[in-house]
Motif scaffolding. Sequence first.
Motif, PDB file in Angstrom:
ATOM      1  N   GLY A  19      32.529  39.472  41.968  1.00  0.00           N
ATOM      2  CA  GLY A  19      32.352  40.635  41.255  1.00  0.00           C
ATOM      3  C   GLY A  19      33.949  41.165  41.097  1.00  0.00           C
ATOM      4  N   LEU A  20      35.012  40.599  41.800  1.00  0.00           N
ATOM      5  CA  LEU A  20      36.238  40.998  41.672  1.00  0.00           C
ATOM      6  C   LEU A  20      36.802  40.591  40.393  1.00  0.00           C
ATOM      7  N   LEU A  21      36.098  39.544  39.803  1.00  0.00           N
ATOM      8  CA  LEU A  21      36.765  38.788  38.293  1.00  0.00           C
ATOM      9  C   LEU A  21      36.350  39.765  37.260  1.00  0.00           C
ATOM     10  N   ASP A  22      35.123  40.409  37.274  1.00  0.00           N
ATOM     11  CA  ASP A  22      34.407  41.245  36.266  1.00  0.00           C
ATOM     12  C   ASP A  22      34.977  42.560  36.232  1.00  0.00           C
ATOM     13  N   PRO A  23      35.641  42.912  35.090  1.00  0.00           N
ATOM     14  CA  PRO A  23      36.398  44.123  34.739  1.00  0.00           C
ATOM     15  C   PRO A  23      35.415  45.457  35.051  1.00  0.00           C
ATOM     16  N   ASP A  24      34.168  45.245  34.706  1.00  0.00           N
ATOM     17  CA  ASP A  24      33.304  46.318  34.881  1.00  0.00           C
ATOM     18  C   ASP A  24      32.608  46.397  36.402  1.00  0.00           C
ATOM     19  N   ALA A  25      32.784  45.594  37.123  1.00  0.00           N
ATOM     20  CA  ALA A  25      32.260  45.363  38.327  1.00  0.00           C
ATOM     21  C   ALA A  25      33.517  45.264  39.573  1.00  0.00           C
ATOM     22  N   ALA A  26      34.570  45.168  39.104  1.00  0.00           N
ATOM     23  CA  ALA A  26      35.817  45.007  39.991  1.00  0.00           C
ATOM     24  C   ALA A  26      36.004  46.103  40.932  1.00  0.00           C
ATOM     25  N   GLU A  27      36.024  47.389  40.593  1.00  0.00           N
ATOM     26  CA  GLU A  27      36.111  48.545  41.536  1.00  0.00           C
ATOM     27  C   GLU A  27      35.348  48.592  42.633  1.00  0.00           C
ATOM     28  N   MET A  28      33.818  48.337  42.056  1.00  0.00           N
ATOM     29  CA  MET A  28      32.818  48.492  43.230  1.00  0.00           C
ATOM     30  C   MET A  28      32.907  47.444  44.152  1.00  0.00           C
ATOM     31  N   ALA A  29      33.203  46.252  43.627  1.00  0.00           N
ATOM     32  CA  ALA A  29      33.404  44.916  44.409  1.00  0.00           C
ATOM     33  C   ALA A  29      34.517  45.111  45.518  1.00  0.00           C
ATOM     34  N   GLU A  30      35.538  45.440  44.857  1.00  0.00           N
ATOM     35  CA  GLU A  30      36.682  45.872  45.777  1.00  0.00           C
ATOM     36  C   GLU A  30      36.321  46.801  46.926  1.00  0.00           C
ATOM     37  N   ARG A  31      35.772  47.986  46.683  1.00  0.00           N
ATOM     38  CA  ARG A  31      35.420  48.951  47.666  1.00  0.00           C
ATOM     39  C   ARG A  31      34.405  48.318  48.582  1.00  0.00           C
ATOM     40  N   ALA A  32      33.338  47.356  48.118  1.00  0.00           N
ATOM     41  CA  ALA A  32      32.541  46.559  49.074  1.00  0.00           C
ATOM     42  C   ALA A  32      33.246  45.598  50.175  1.00  0.00           C
ATOM     43  N   LEU A  33      34.376  44.942  49.289  1.00  0.00           N
ATOM     44  CA  LEU A  33      35.125  44.008  50.066  1.00  0.00           C
ATOM     45  C   LEU A  33      35.805  44.792  51.284  1.00  0.00           C
ATOM     46  N   ASP A  34      36.513  45.870  50.919  1.00  0.00           N
ATOM     47  CA  ASP A  34      37.137  46.926  52.072  1.00  0.00           C
ATOM     48  C   ASP A  34      36.088  46.900  53.226  1.00  0.00           C
ATOM     49  N   ASP A  61      46.764  35.968  40.259  1.00  0.00           N
ATOM     50  CA  ASP A  61      46.402  35.675  38.712  1.00  0.00           C
ATOM     51  C   ASP A  61      46.432  36.977  38.003  1.00  0.00           C
ATOM     52  N   PRO A  62      47.385  37.175  36.964  1.00  0.00           N
ATOM     53  CA  PRO A  62      47.656  38.272  36.197  1.00  0.00           C
ATOM     54  C   PRO A  62      46.319  38.766  35.249  1.00  0.00           C
ATOM     55  N   SER A  63      45.223  37.733  34.945  1.00  0.00           N
ATOM     56  CA  SER A  63      44.189  38.379  34.493  1.00  0.00           C
ATOM     57  C   SER A  63      42.981  38.945  35.292  1.00  0.00           C
ATOM     58  N   VAL A  64      43.157  38.961  36.719  1.00  0.00           N
ATOM     59  CA  VAL A  64      42.304  39.430  37.482  1.00  0.00           C
ATOM     60  C   VAL A  64      42.479  41.263  37.390  1.00  0.00           C
ATOM     61  N   PRO A  65      41.249  41.948  37.291  1.00  0.00           N
ATOM     62  CA  PRO A  65      41.568  43.166  37.318  1.00  0.00           C
ATOM     63  C   PRO A  65      41.811  44.014  38.666  1.00  0.00           C
ATOM     64  N   ARG A  66      42.325  44.969  38.818  1.00  0.00           N
ATOM     65  CA  ARG A  66      42.524  45.767  40.360  1.00  0.00           C
ATOM     66  C   ARG A  66      43.488  44.813  41.178  1.00  0.00           C
TER      67      ARG A  66
END
Length: 153
Positions: A19-34, A61-66
Amino acid sequence: MAWSALPGCPVDVPVVLRGLLDPDAAEMAERALDWFVMSGPMSISATMPAVVPYLLRLTVDPSVPRRNELLALVLVAAVLSAPTAPTAPTAPGNARQLAIGGPEEDHPERALCRAAFVANADRVRQLLADDDLLAGLELDDEDRASLAEAAGL
Protein backbone atom coordinates in the motif's frame (compact mmCIF):
# COMPACT_ATOMS: atom_id res chain seq x y z
CA MET A 1 9.62 -13.33 4.69
CA ALA A 2 7.54 -15.45 7.06
CA TRP A 3 5.66 -12.63 8.74
CA SER A 4 3.58 -15.04 10.79
CA ALA A 5 6.77 -16.28 12.49
CA LEU A 6 7.36 -12.88 14.09
CA PRO A 7 5.89 -12.57 17.59
CA GLY A 8 2.84 -10.31 17.54
CA CYS A 9 3.24 -9.47 13.86
CA PRO A 10 -0.03 -8.66 12.12
CA VAL A 11 -0.59 -10.76 9.01
CA ASP A 12 -1.45 -7.59 7.08
CA VAL A 13 2.12 -6.27 7.00
CA PRO A 14 2.79 -7.31 3.36
CA VAL A 15 -0.47 -5.66 2.26
CA VAL A 16 0.46 -2.48 4.09
CA LEU A 17 3.95 -2.45 2.59
CA ARG A 18 2.44 -2.77 -0.89
CA GLY A 19 0.00 0.00 0.00
CA LEU A 20 2.94 2.35 0.52
CA LEU A 21 3.48 2.24 -3.25
CA ASP A 22 -0.05 3.36 -4.11
CA PRO A 23 -0.42 7.17 -4.07
CA ASP A 24 -4.09 6.82 -3.09
CA ALA A 25 -3.44 4.37 -0.24
CA ALA A 26 0.02 5.47 0.91
CA GLU A 27 -1.12 7.76 3.72
CA MET A 28 -3.38 5.14 5.27
CA ALA A 29 -0.75 2.43 4.78
CA GLU A 30 1.90 4.56 6.43
CA ARG A 31 -0.35 5.18 9.46
CA ALA A 32 -1.12 1.45 9.74
CA LEU A 33 2.56 0.63 9.49
CA ASP A 34 3.28 3.02 12.36
CA TRP A 35 0.96 0.94 14.54
CA PHE A 36 2.55 -2.34 13.43
CA VAL A 37 6.16 -1.39 14.09
CA MET A 38 5.81 0.47 17.38
CA SER A 39 4.99 -1.33 20.62
CA GLY A 40 4.60 1.90 22.56
CA PRO A 41 5.41 5.60 22.35
CA MET A 42 9.14 5.07 22.85
CA SER A 43 9.72 1.46 21.80
CA ILE A 44 9.84 -0.57 18.63
CA SER A 45 7.99 -3.84 18.17
CA ALA A 46 9.39 -7.21 17.14
CA THR A 47 8.08 -6.40 13.65
CA MET A 48 10.36 -3.38 13.13
CA PRO A 49 13.59 -5.30 12.34
CA ALA A 50 11.82 -7.19 9.55
CA VAL A 51 10.31 -3.99 8.15
CA VAL A 52 13.50 -1.88 8.17
CA PRO A 53 14.92 -3.34 4.90
CA TYR A 54 11.63 -2.62 3.13
CA LEU A 55 11.43 0.89 4.55
CA LEU A 56 14.96 1.63 3.41
CA ARG A 57 14.31 0.22 -0.06
CA LEU A 58 11.15 2.32 -0.39
CA THR A 59 12.64 5.49 1.06
CA VAL A 60 15.55 5.60 -1.39
CA ASP A 61 13.16 5.32 -4.34
CA PRO A 62 12.11 8.81 -5.52
CA SER A 63 8.92 7.44 -7.09
CA VAL A 64 7.53 6.24 -3.72
CA PRO A 65 4.87 8.49 -2.20
CA ARG A 66 5.35 9.83 1.35
CA ARG A 67 9.11 9.37 1.34
CA ASN A 68 9.52 12.05 4.00
CA GLU A 69 7.17 10.21 6.34
CA LEU A 70 8.92 6.91 5.66
CA LEU A 71 12.29 8.51 6.38
CA ALA A 72 10.88 9.80 9.67
CA LEU A 73 9.92 6.23 10.56
CA VAL A 74 13.40 5.01 9.56
CA LEU A 75 14.87 7.65 11.84
CA VAL A 76 12.63 6.55 14.73
CA ALA A 77 13.84 2.97 14.18
CA ALA A 78 17.47 4.12 14.23
CA VAL A 79 17.09 6.19 17.39
CA LEU A 80 15.03 3.65 19.32
CA SER A 81 17.29 0.75 18.38
CA ALA A 82 20.38 2.42 19.83
CA PRO A 83 22.10 0.18 22.36
CA THR A 84 21.43 0.89 26.01
CA ALA A 85 23.81 -1.63 27.52
CA PRO A 86 25.28 -0.38 30.76
CA THR A 87 28.76 -1.12 29.41
CA ALA A 88 29.34 2.60 29.00
CA PRO A 89 27.43 4.15 31.90
CA THR A 90 29.35 7.40 31.68
CA ALA A 91 28.64 7.86 27.98
CA PRO A 92 26.56 10.99 27.35
CA GLY A 93 22.90 10.13 27.03
CA ASN A 94 23.33 6.48 28.02
CA ALA A 95 21.65 6.89 31.42
CA ARG A 96 18.73 8.67 29.77
CA GLN A 97 18.47 6.05 27.01
CA LEU A 98 18.61 3.30 29.61
CA ALA A 99 15.87 4.97 31.68
CA ILE A 100 13.62 5.45 28.64
CA GLY A 101 14.25 2.21 26.78
CA GLY A 102 15.21 -0.20 29.50
CA PRO A 103 18.10 -2.64 29.47
CA GLU A 104 19.30 -4.05 26.18
CA GLU A 105 18.78 -7.67 27.24
CA ASP A 106 15.05 -7.03 27.68
CA HIS A 107 14.69 -5.84 24.09
CA PRO A 108 16.24 -8.19 21.50
CA GLU A 109 14.40 -6.30 18.76
CA ARG A 110 16.96 -3.48 19.10
CA ALA A 111 19.92 -5.65 18.13
CA LEU A 112 17.89 -7.20 15.31
CA CYS A 113 16.96 -3.75 14.08
CA ARG A 114 20.60 -2.62 14.15
CA ALA A 115 21.55 -5.76 12.21
CA ALA A 116 18.92 -4.87 9.59
CA PHE A 117 20.41 -1.38 9.27
CA VAL A 118 23.95 -2.79 8.96
CA ALA A 119 22.82 -5.28 6.31
CA ASN A 120 21.34 -2.35 4.37
CA ALA A 121 24.09 0.20 5.03
CA ASP A 122 24.32 0.97 1.31
CA ARG A 123 20.74 2.27 1.38
CA VAL A 124 21.43 4.32 4.51
CA ARG A 125 24.36 5.90 2.64
CA GLN A 126 22.00 6.67 -0.25
CA LEU A 127 19.53 8.32 2.14
CA LEU A 128 22.22 10.43 3.77
CA ALA A 129 23.40 11.57 0.34
CA ASP A 130 19.92 12.25 -1.09
CA ASP A 131 19.84 16.05 -1.09
CA ASP A 132 16.37 16.18 -2.66
CA LEU A 133 14.88 14.06 0.11
CA LEU A 134 16.79 15.72 2.93
CA ALA A 135 16.05 19.25 1.68
CA GLY A 136 12.42 18.91 2.73
CA LEU A 137 13.32 17.69 6.20
CA GLU A 138 15.06 19.33 9.08
CA LEU A 139 17.50 16.60 10.05
CA ASP A 140 20.09 17.83 12.47
CA ASP A 141 23.55 16.39 13.01
CA GLU A 142 22.24 14.12 15.78
CA ASP A 143 19.60 12.63 13.43
CA ARG A 144 22.20 11.98 10.76
CA ALA A 145 24.53 10.46 13.33
CA SER A 146 21.76 8.15 14.58
CA LEU A 147 21.18 6.84 11.06
CA ALA A 148 24.88 6.40 10.42
CA GLU A 149 25.48 4.68 13.76
CA ALA A 150 22.54 2.32 13.31
CA ALA A 151 24.06 1.21 10.00
CA GLY A 152 27.55 0.91 11.43
CA LEU A 153 28.88 3.75 9.24
